[in-house]
Design a protein around this motif. Sequence first.
Motif, PDB file in Angstrom:
ATOM      1  N   HIS A  89       0.842  -1.202   0.000  1.00 52.65           N
ATOM      2  CA  HIS A  89       0.000   0.000   0.000  1.00 52.65           C
ATOM      3  C   HIS A  89       0.877   1.253   0.000  1.00 52.65           C
ATOM      4  O   HIS A  89       2.063   1.195   0.285  1.00 52.65           O
ATOM      5  N   THR A  90       0.251   2.351  -0.265  1.00 53.30           N
ATOM      6  CA  THR A  90       0.897   3.653  -0.182  1.00 53.30           C
ATOM      7  C   THR A  90      -0.192   4.695   0.048  1.00 53.30           C
ATOM      8  O   THR A  90      -1.371   4.395  -0.063  1.00 53.30           O
ATOM      9  N   GLY A  91       0.196   5.906   0.381  1.00 55.15           N
ATOM     10  CA  GLY A  91      -0.784   6.972   0.527  1.00 55.15           C
ATOM     11  C   GLY A  91      -1.448   7.057   1.876  1.00 55.15           C
ATOM     12  O   GLY A  91      -2.422   7.770   2.045  1.00 55.15           O
ATOM     13  N   VAL A  92      -0.940   6.361   2.883  1.00 53.53           N
ATOM     14  CA  VAL A  92      -1.537   6.379   4.215  1.00 53.53           C
ATOM     15  C   VAL A  92      -0.607   7.122   5.160  1.00 53.53           C
ATOM     16  O   VAL A  92       0.585   6.851   5.204  1.00 53.53           O
ATOM     17  N   LYS A  93      -1.148   8.059   5.885  1.00 58.29           N
ATOM     18  CA  LYS A  93      -0.360   8.749   6.904  1.00 58.29           C
ATOM     19  C   LYS A  93      -0.572   8.025   8.228  1.00 58.29           C
ATOM     20  O   LYS A  93      -1.687   7.645   8.567  1.00 58.29           O
ATOM     21  N   PHE A  94       0.511   7.801   8.966  1.00 56.62           N
ATOM     22  CA  PHE A  94       0.406   7.147  10.260  1.00 56.62           C
ATOM     23  C   PHE A  94       1.493   7.676  11.170  1.00 56.62           C
ATOM     24  O   PHE A  94       2.536   8.130  10.697  1.00 56.62           O
ATOM     25  N   PRO A  95       1.256   7.614  12.482  1.00 54.68           N
ATOM     26  CA  PRO A  95       2.289   8.096  13.400  1.00 54.68           C
ATOM     27  C   PRO A  95       3.340   7.016  13.628  1.00 54.68           C
ATOM     28  O   PRO A  95       3.075   6.017  14.281  1.00 54.68           O
ATOM     29  N   PRO A  96       4.544   7.188  13.083  1.00 50.36           N
ATOM     30  CA  PRO A  96       5.593   6.185  13.328  1.00 50.36           C
ATOM     31  C   PRO A  96       6.083   6.292  14.760  1.00 50.36           C
ATOM     32  O   PRO A  96       6.677   7.298  15.138  1.00 50.36           O
ATOM     33  N   GLU A  97       5.781   5.284  15.553  1.00 44.91           N
ATOM     34  CA  GLU A  97       6.116   5.318  16.978  1.00 44.91           C
ATOM     35  C   GLU A  97       7.248   4.379  17.343  1.00 44.91           C
ATOM     36  O   GLU A  97       7.772   4.427  18.438  1.00 44.91           O
ATOM     37  N   GLY A  98       7.589   3.464  16.422  1.00 47.55           N
ATOM     38  CA  GLY A  98       8.626   2.503  16.734  1.00 47.55           C
ATOM     39  C   GLY A  98       9.253   1.951  15.468  1.00 47.55           C
ATOM     40  O   GLY A  98       8.967   2.418  14.364  1.00 47.55           O
ATOM     41  N   TYR A  99      10.092   0.954  15.661  1.00 48.07           N
ATOM     42  CA  TYR A  99      10.796   0.335  14.544  1.00 48.07           C
ATOM     43  C   TYR A  99      10.684  -1.179  14.631  1.00 48.07           C
ATOM     44  O   TYR A  99      10.631  -1.746  15.725  1.00 48.07           O
ATOM     45  N   ILE A 100      10.692  -1.791  13.478  1.00 41.35           N
ATOM     46  CA  ILE A 100      10.872  -3.229  13.368  1.00 41.35           C
ATOM     47  C   ILE A 100      12.163  -3.411  12.581  1.00 41.35           C
ATOM     48  O   ILE A 100      12.248  -3.019  11.424  1.00 41.35           O
ATOM     49  N   ASP A 101      13.181  -3.972  13.252  1.00 39.46           N
ATOM     50  CA  ASP A 101      14.479  -4.186  12.623  1.00 39.46           C
ATOM     51  C   ASP A 101      14.649  -5.674  12.322  1.00 39.46           C
ATOM     52  O   ASP A 101      14.363  -6.520  13.176  1.00 39.46           O
ATOM     53  N   LEU A 102      15.110  -5.971  11.121  1.00 42.31           N
ATOM     54  CA  LEU A 102      15.341  -7.349  10.703  1.00 42.31           C
ATOM     55  C   LEU A 102      16.841  -7.591  10.618  1.00 42.31           C
ATOM     56  O   LEU A 102      17.557  -6.818   9.971  1.00 42.31           O
ATOM     57  N   TYR A 103      17.301  -8.667  11.249  1.00 38.69           N
ATOM     58  CA  TYR A 103      18.730  -8.985  11.293  1.00 38.69           C
ATOM     59  C   TYR A 103      19.007 -10.375  10.742  1.00 38.69           C
ATOM     60  O   TYR A 103      18.211 -11.296  10.922  1.00 38.69           O
ATOM     61  N   SER A 104      20.160 -10.495  10.114  1.00 39.75           N
ATOM     62  CA  SER A 104      20.735 -11.783   9.743  1.00 39.75           C
ATOM     63  C   SER A 104      22.032 -11.873  10.535  1.00 39.75           C
ATOM     64  O   SER A 104      23.011 -11.202  10.204  1.00 39.75           O
ATOM     65  N   GLY A 105      22.018 -12.664  11.598  1.00 35.06           N
ATOM     66  CA  GLY A 105      23.135 -12.643  12.533  1.00 35.06           C
ATOM     67  C   GLY A 105      23.157 -11.289  13.217  1.00 35.06           C
ATOM     68  O   GLY A 105      22.172 -10.849  13.787  1.00 35.06           O
ATOM     69  N   ASP A 106      24.278 -10.590  13.120  1.00 35.36           N
ATOM     70  CA  ASP A 106      24.382  -9.243  13.692  1.00 35.36           C
ATOM     71  C   ASP A 106      24.283  -8.158  12.632  1.00 35.36           C
ATOM     72  O   ASP A 106      24.492  -6.980  12.921  1.00 35.36           O
ATOM     73  N   VAL A 107      23.975  -8.535  11.393  1.00 38.84           N
ATOM     74  CA  VAL A 107      23.910  -7.587  10.286  1.00 38.84           C
ATOM     75  C   VAL A 107      22.462  -7.122  10.102  1.00 38.84           C
ATOM     76  O   VAL A 107      21.555  -7.938   9.924  1.00 38.84           O
ATOM     77  N   LEU A 108      22.253  -5.808  10.145  1.00 41.11           N
ATOM     78  CA  LEU A 108      20.924  -5.241   9.924  1.00 41.11           C
ATOM     79  C   LEU A 108      20.560  -5.379   8.456  1.00 41.11           C
ATOM     80  O   LEU A 108      21.252  -4.868   7.582  1.00 41.11           O
ATOM     81  N   VAL A 109      19.464  -6.084   8.182  1.00 39.96           N
ATOM     82  CA  VAL A 109      18.995  -6.285   6.818  1.00 39.96           C
ATOM     83  C   VAL A 109      18.053  -5.156   6.420  1.00 39.96           C
ATOM     84  O   VAL A 109      18.129  -4.625   5.315  1.00 39.96           O
ATOM     85  N   ARG A 110      17.164  -4.779   7.332  1.00 34.40           N
ATOM     86  CA  ARG A 110      16.208  -3.707   7.042  1.00 34.40           C
ATOM     87  C   ARG A 110      15.676  -3.137   8.351  1.00 34.40           C
ATOM     88  O   ARG A 110      15.419  -3.860   9.296  1.00 34.40           O
ATOM     89  N   SER A 111      15.510  -1.814   8.399  1.00 38.70           N
ATOM     90  CA  SER A 111      14.880  -1.139   9.522  1.00 38.70           C
ATOM     91  C   SER A 111      13.618  -0.468   8.991  1.00 38.70           C
ATOM     92  O   SER A 111      13.675   0.289   8.018  1.00 38.70           O
ATOM     93  N   MET A 112      12.484  -0.748   9.637  1.00 38.68           N
ATOM     94  CA  MET A 112      11.203  -0.267   9.133  1.00 38.68           C
ATOM     95  C   MET A 112      10.483   0.534  10.214  1.00 38.68           C
ATOM     96  O   MET A 112      10.475   0.147  11.390  1.00 38.68           O
ATOM     97  N   LEU A 113       9.862   1.649   9.823  1.00 34.18           N
ATOM     98  CA  LEU A 113       9.035   2.429  10.745  1.00 34.18           C
ATOM     99  C   LEU A 113       7.729   1.692  10.980  1.00 34.18           C
ATOM    100  O   LEU A 113       7.132   1.143  10.054  1.00 34.18           O
ATOM    101  N   TRP A 114       7.249   1.729  12.228  1.00 36.01           N
ATOM    102  CA  TRP A 114       6.040   0.998  12.592  1.00 36.01           C
ATOM    103  C   TRP A 114       5.112   1.897  13.396  1.00 36.01           C
ATOM    104  O   TRP A 114       5.535   2.541  14.348  1.00 36.01           O
ATOM    105  N   GLY A 115       3.862   1.947  13.008  1.00 33.59           N
ATOM    106  CA  GLY A 115       2.839   2.642  13.777  1.00 33.59           C
ATOM    107  C   GLY A 115       2.331   1.697  14.846  1.00 33.59           C
ATOM    108  O   GLY A 115       1.423   0.910  14.589  1.00 33.59           O
ATOM    109  N   ILE A 116       2.935   1.737  16.027  1.00 36.49           N
ATOM    110  CA  ILE A 116       2.571   0.801  17.108  1.00 36.49           C
ATOM    111  C   ILE A 116       1.083   0.952  17.405  1.00 36.49           C
ATOM    112  O   ILE A 116       0.553   2.040  17.483  1.00 36.49           O
TER     113      ILE A 116
END
Length: 164
Positions: A89-116
């Motif tokens: 989706h796109t076009g939605v406004k939301f309050p980013p209150e946190g993050y969801i970080d994805l790791y492979s071992g100790d390497v950050l694969v992706r950091s994503m904003l999350w509307g808790i």
Amino acid sequence: MTKGNNRSRILALCICILFWICIVVFLSTSVSYSRTYDSVEGCISIAFFEKQKMRTVDKVVLRTSEKTITITDPNLVREVTGETSVATHTGVKFPPEGYIDLYSGDVLVRSMLWGIGTQTVKVYEVDLTHWVIVPLLVDQSKNPALAYLSDELAIKLNMLLEEN
């Protein structure tokens, strides 16, 4: 027709078939695709070279201003990566209150904003390897590439934050 001419045609046909097999293998192993038409916010999204990265994720970290929760349960990790690998989706406004970080071992694969408390996650920025095709009426420059978590996954993640 001469034998040499037939051999040339057979060789050209074999090269064409090999080329198309390579294209199919590349697309099936390296390209994630989503097509959502269920609402005005729906989009077509293509992410190149993300499938393999997402398969290597073995840890999810939920971060807020107050706490950090680490998830290593393989089933829950697979569920999170499955729902956030490509924008829906796109076009939605939301309050980013946190993050969801994805790791492979100790390497950050992706950091994503999350509307808790919501199901909305900004999965990535649009760039050369992440494409989002939106309806003509939507200004893409102001609208991030988002994914909506399923009700079940959003409840699980929010419960983890409340427990700890």
